[in-house]
Enzyme design. Structure first.
Site, PDB file in Angstrom:
ATOM      1  CB  CYS A   1     -31.280  27.372  -0.923  1.00 56.27           C
ATOM      2  SG  CYS A   1     -32.024  29.023  -1.049  1.00 56.27           S
TER       3      CYS A   1
ATOM      4  CD  GLU B   1     -27.218  32.570   0.645  1.00 54.76           C
ATOM      5  OE1 GLU B   1     -26.878  31.381   0.537  1.00 54.76           O
ATOM      6  OE2 GLU B   1     -28.096  32.956   1.443  1.00 54.76           O
TER       7      GLU B   1
END
Length: 157
Positions: free
Chosen positions: A83, A55
């Site tokens: 996360c 990401e």
């Protein structure tokens, strides 16, 4: 392109990560009109960088390409629920939507452990859709760690 088509691209990235002995997570970032801005996979070991999650790498690439750290009206497709670190970056980048494959019951920050995407104390809310090609995404992670556990190939991370 459909959510399934774009998640398949993220899965391809995750498979590349596995080939590099990285945790198999892949991400694809697109504009509102469907233009591909960036694609990436985990490279924490390769780059010796604890922030080199798929990401984060996709956000960096897209921001550099656009010349702007604000990635308004974009959607991130990622094989595993982001996360805490990645959700923070996605919020700061003002990504509009996250589509993920499998939940992450240990680290997930888009609803599993934490729900940063919808936290009313923050100044940005991200729409979250989970479960796209969930079994395929979950199997990638499961197979990777099973190989590490049962076949004597320790994970470098």
């Amino acid at each position: 392109m459909t959510d399934t088509d774009l998640m398949e691209q993220a899965i391809f990235e995750a498979q590349q990560a596995a080939r590099e002995d990285e945790v198999p997570v892949g991400a694809v970032l697109i504009t509102e009109s469907g233009k591909l801005l960036a694609k990436a996979h985990n490279q924490t070991i390769t780059l010796c960088d604890p922030t080199a999650h798929a990401e984060i790498l996709a956000l960096r690439s897209a921001a550099n390409a656009l010349g702007n750290y604000r990635l308004l009206n974009t959607t991130l497709y990622v094989t595993i629920e982001p996360c805490i670190m990645c959700m923070g970056a996605l919020l700061n980048a003002r990504v509009s939507k996250i589509v993920y494959g499998a939940k992450d019951p240990k680290w997930g920050a888009a609803g599993s452990c934490y729900n940063l995407a919808a936290d009313p104390r923050l100044n940005h809310v991200i729409e979250v859709i989970g479960g796209v090609l969930e079994s395929e995404c979950r199997e990638l992670i499961h197979a990777f760690f099973e190989e590490k556990r049962y076949h004597g190939k320790p994970h470098n991370g």
